[in-house]
Design a protein around this motif. Structure first.
Motif, mmCIF file in Angstrom:
data_model
loop_
_atom_site.group_PDB
_atom_site.id
_atom_site.type_symbol
_atom_site.label_atom_id
_atom_site.label_comp_id
_atom_site.label_asym_id
_atom_site.label_seq_id
_atom_site.Cartn_x
_atom_site.Cartn_y
_atom_site.Cartn_z
ATOM 1 N N ASN A 85 1.170 3.980 10.224
ATOM 2 C CA ASN A 85 1.626 5.104 11.612
ATOM 3 C C ASN A 85 0.757 5.038 12.922
ATOM 4 O O ASN A 85 -0.033 6.310 12.843
ATOM 5 N N LEU A 86 -0.224 3.986 12.624
ATOM 6 C CA LEU A 86 -0.983 3.421 14.038
ATOM 7 C C LEU A 86 -2.562 4.221 14.460
ATOM 8 O O LEU A 86 -2.116 4.306 15.230
ATOM 9 N N ASP A 87 -2.133 4.637 12.871
ATOM 10 C CA ASP A 87 -4.297 5.555 12.874
ATOM 11 C C ASP A 87 -5.256 3.524 13.017
ATOM 12 O O ASP A 87 -6.386 4.230 12.895
ATOM 13 N N GLY A 88 -4.428 2.350 12.999
ATOM 14 C CA GLY A 88 -5.759 1.623 13.083
ATOM 15 C C GLY A 88 -6.024 1.417 11.557
ATOM 16 O O GLY A 88 -7.409 0.846 11.848
ATOM 17 N N HIS A 89 -5.711 2.156 10.605
ATOM 18 C CA HIS A 89 -6.117 1.762 9.014
ATOM 19 C C HIS A 89 -4.759 0.786 8.573
ATOM 20 O O HIS A 89 -3.217 1.336 8.418
ATOM 21 N N LEU A 90 -5.246 0.247 7.552
ATOM 22 C CA LEU A 90 -4.291 -0.954 6.711
ATOM 23 C C LEU A 90 -3.494 -0.223 5.823
ATOM 24 O O LEU A 90 -3.712 0.219 5.137
ATOM 25 N N ASP A 91 -2.187 0.324 5.838
ATOM 26 C CA ASP A 91 -1.604 0.889 4.461
ATOM 27 C C ASP A 91 -0.611 0.131 3.444
ATOM 28 O O ASP A 91 -0.379 -1.239 3.968
ATOM 29 N N LEU A 92 -0.567 -0.058 2.531
ATOM 30 C CA LEU A 92 0.385 -1.078 1.542
ATOM 31 C C LEU A 92 1.625 -0.277 1.479
ATOM 32 O O LEU A 92 2.134 0.764 1.731
ATOM 33 N N PHE A 93 2.556 -1.340 1.802
ATOM 34 C CA PHE A 93 4.350 -1.104 1.127
ATOM 35 C C PHE A 93 4.025 -1.935 -0.164
ATOM 36 O O PHE A 93 3.969 -2.482 0.420
ATOM 37 N N VAL A 94 4.956 -1.775 -0.580
ATOM 38 C CA VAL A 94 4.953 -2.142 -2.524
ATOM 39 C C VAL A 94 6.682 -2.012 -2.904
ATOM 40 O O VAL A 94 6.763 -1.060 -2.978
ATOM 41 N N SER A 95 7.038 -3.509 -2.893
ATOM 42 C CA SER A 95 8.599 -3.510 -3.560
ATOM 43 C C SER A 95 8.716 -3.575 -5.031
ATOM 44 O O SER A 95 7.264 -4.508 -5.662
ATOM 45 N N ASN A 96 9.092 -2.526 -5.972
ATOM 46 C CA ASN A 96 9.170 -3.459 -6.817
ATOM 47 C C ASN A 96 10.323 -3.913 -7.794
ATOM 48 O O ASN A 96 10.919 -2.971 -7.566
ATOM 49 N N TYR A 97 10.224 -4.739 -8.489
ATOM 50 C CA TYR A 97 12.044 -5.733 -8.652
ATOM 51 C C TYR A 97 12.606 -4.755 -9.029
ATOM 52 O O TYR A 97 13.439 -4.178 -9.064
ATOM 53 N N LEU A 98 12.332 -4.719 -10.767
ATOM 54 C CA LEU A 98 13.352 -4.148 -11.923
ATOM 55 C C LEU A 98 12.166 -3.641 -12.902
ATOM 56 O O LEU A 98 10.954 -3.591 -12.741
ATOM 57 N N GLU A 99 12.688 -2.131 -13.759
ATOM 58 C CA GLU A 99 12.086 -2.128 -15.087
ATOM 59 C C GLU A 99 12.599 -3.045 -16.012
ATOM 60 O O GLU A 99 13.434 -3.242 -16.506
ATOM 61 N N PHE A 100 11.036 -2.911 -16.701
ATOM 62 C CA PHE A 100 11.509 -4.707 -17.749
ATOM 63 C C PHE A 100 10.496 -3.839 -18.985
ATOM 64 O O PHE A 100 9.417 -3.786 -18.467
ATOM 65 N N ASP A 101 10.835 -4.270 -20.035
ATOM 66 C CA ASP A 101 10.279 -4.410 -21.351
ATOM 67 C C ASP A 101 10.579 -5.227 -22.131
ATOM 68 O O ASP A 101 11.735 -5.359 -22.997
ATOM 69 N N PHE A 102 9.877 -6.068 -21.913
ATOM 70 C CA PHE A 102 9.995 -7.171 -23.346
ATOM 71 C C PHE A 102 11.052 -6.660 -24.875
ATOM 72 O O PHE A 102 11.586 -7.347 -25.022
ATOM 73 N N ALA A 103 10.179 -5.797 -24.884
ATOM 74 C CA ALA A 103 10.267 -4.479 -26.354
ATOM 75 C C ALA A 103 12.568 -4.391 -26.815
ATOM 76 O O ALA A 103 13.072 -5.089 -27.625
#
Length: 579
Positions: free
Chosen positions: A197-215
């Protein structure tokens, strides 16, 4: 009725999605390699030597067993970073690590190595407060609180972590205070600091691969998504549920607020998201977000300048291959390969497929130029970390990527697909033409199961070195022993009105008759972060002219900059021209 090519590809992608459950777990087009042409004969003056042992980077990146992989989480691996955490002008090293289901060996942790300025590094992980065992994925580097010291954000399976740089050689885990704790187990994948948003503060974008459950994950060979080359292997990604991607807005007070829904990120079918690159692809002064997606169409979120994004990858030609097929997108290199001031995309894929080169028309539309560029000659390897970087300082950015299979069980039954494989260089011949180099030093030909890699100049000698993550081995630090008289220029940008790290700043460098654009970005390659000092090879040009567009909108020009120096440029405190 005429149907446009892009509408046809969108229809084809929808059809492919409906039939994914019938194929193997990972996308591959099973295309044969193109015939190799006659070598150019042009000398390549860069040679790479692995100096890891003498440099002191001794800890292995643990990631699952060495001889088999029961779960997809054991195969993906993680990234690394060059960063100057102590502001001494010499880049230090972060190498991430995973774990094992049976328990991590003693000493397993993400690692921070301090640059001793003599070609060696000291492990300062414990002293810095960064000891951590788990399934780490990606790292992004940036000064989220604008205090002059770059911070770290690391994604993982389970819980991501924000580390605040305290400015005294230590870091503090401020994830909870910053409002970034997840309420459920998620598999954090690619991540990038970005001032959306160009406000001078760094935001964060995160991708999430998939839903995983060992069990509840199927065992190798249990269905069609758990087979490769008729060999039972771990299951996925196809057959496993998608996870959504996330955007967190920096509130300017050390905290973040998730705005994924409001920004339009959560409304898009997510795919299996991997590496994230935030950059201005359509040259409008606002950062967009590209996500390489595994076995699903890749995503391009175009910034609409009002706090929201529109997903346009299919319409803009950056989602699929030229023939409308999904690919196993893992790594992403960003750069100006044709020297026209536009940011192109190089994306790595699975074995029996070409890695892809998308050329940018300047308005954020892309054309698959893979075959025309000569990249179709190489389809043997699974590609991961990648970069568009000028390795020989001739002024033409080259392509570099690391490789390594995901199935150690396959090699004994199908020897054509070894687990450990070499690194690959395609040198730039100009005119969007490349040739694969089959001899660029032992550091390139040695085989490993590699994943992330980062590009930077750890010895400040004016060429690009490479840091590489290898599964269940120490990393590789490849020193570039460049010969010849080609010139170079390296730029460290410091924001004032913009974010302090200058993430999102665009530099157009003119040298001789060439003009090249680069942008300060906080993640590319595979889950990794490069040295954020921009590096330009200048060829025989002894000076260069610079045009800088800062994220704030300020424009700055610097003429007749002498070559062969590391130059720090600070953003003017007033705009050079009104918006």
């Amino acid at each position: 009725m005429m149907i446009s090519r892009r509408k046809f590809l969108a229809f084809l992608a929808t059809s492919l999605a409906a039939s994914r459950s019938h194929g193997q777990g990972v996308a591959s087009r099973n295309v044969p390699a193109q015939p190799r042409g006659k070598p150019s004969g042009i000398p390549f003056l860069a040679r790479f030597t692995d100096i890891t042992r003498t440099a002191g980077l001794r800890y292995p990146t643990i990631y699952g067993p060495t001889d088999h992989k029961d779960y997809i989480i054991e195969t993906v691996g993680c990234g690394c970073a060059f960063l100057d955490y102590d502001n001494d002008g010499w880049v230090d090293v972060v190498v991430l690590s995973g774990s094992r289901v049976s328990g991590a060996p003693e000493g397993t942790s993400n690692r921070l190595y301090k640059n001793n300025r003599d070609g060696t590094f000291t492990d300062v992980t414990e002293r810095a407060g960064l000891l951590r065992t788990g399934w780490a994925s990606a790292v992004t580097v940036g000064d989220y609180n604008n205090d002059g010291f770059d911070d770290l954000f690391i994604t993982s399976y389970g819980q991501n972590t924000l580390y605040r740089n305290n400015g005294d050689g230590t870091f503090s885990d401020v994830t909870k205070q910053a409002g970034l704790l997840d309420s459920q187990v998620r598999w954090g994948a690619g991540c990038s600091f970005v001032d959306y948003n160009l406000d001078g503060h760094l935001d964060l974008f995160v991708s999430n691969y998939l839903e995983f459950d060992f069990a509840h994950t199927r065992k190798p060979g249990e269905d069609s998504n758990c087979q490769w080359k008729s060999v039972p292997v771990n299951c996925g990604p196809r057959g496993l549920p998608f996870s959504r991607h996330s955007l967190y807005r920096n509130n300017g007070d050390g905290t973040f607020t998730e705005v994924s829904e409001q920004a339009g990120i959560a409304r898009v079918a997510p795919g299996y998201g991997m590496t994230v690159v935030a950059a201005d692809f359509d040259n409008d002064g606002w950062p967009d977000v590209y996500i390489a997606c595994d076995s699903t169409p890749s995503l391009l979120f175009r910034n609409k300048h009002d706090g929201t994004f529109e997903e346009v990858a299919l319409l803009c030609g950056a989602a699929l291959s030229q023939d409308g097929m999904e690919q196993a997108g893992m790594g992403v290199g960003i750069g100006d390969v044709t020297l026209n001031g536009r940011l192109d995309i190089f994306k790595t894929h699975f074995a029996d497929d070409t890695n892809i080169l998308y050329l940018n028309d300047g308005q954020g539309n892309f054309e698959d130029h893979t075959i025309q560029s000569g990249l179709g000659v190489e389809t043997r390897f699974v590609g991961w970390g990648a970069g568009i970087v000028d390795l020989d300082n001739d002024g033409n950015p080259d392509l570099f990527f690391v490789t390594g299979n995901v199935y150690p069980e396959v090699e004994s039954k199908v020897p054509a697909y070894p687990f450990k494989t070499p690194r690959v260089i395609f040198r730039n011949l100009g005119g969007a033409k490349f040739e694969e180099l089959l001899d660029a030093g032992p550091g390139i030909s040695e085989v490993h199961a590699s994943r992330g890699c980062a590009f930077g100049d750890f010895d400040n000698d004016g060429d690009v070195d490479v840091l590489i993550v290898n599964l269940n081995e120490p990393p590789s630090l490849l020193r570039n022993d460049l010969k010849g008289n080609n010139h170079w220029l390296k730029l460290k940008l410091v924001g004032s009105r913009s974010n302090r790290t200058a993430i999102g700043a665009r530099v157009t460098c003119s040298y001789g008759k060439k003009r090249q654009a680069q942008e300060v970005i906080a993640q590319s390659s595979f889950y990794s972060c490069n040295d954020q000092r921009l590096h330009f090879g200048l060829g025989n040009a002894a000076t260069a002219n610079l045009d800088i567009r800062w994220p704030s909108g300020t424009k700055q020009s610097i003429a007749n900059v002498k070559a062969d120096q590391i130059l720090t440029v600070r953003e003017p405190t007033a705009r050079s021209k009104p918006e």
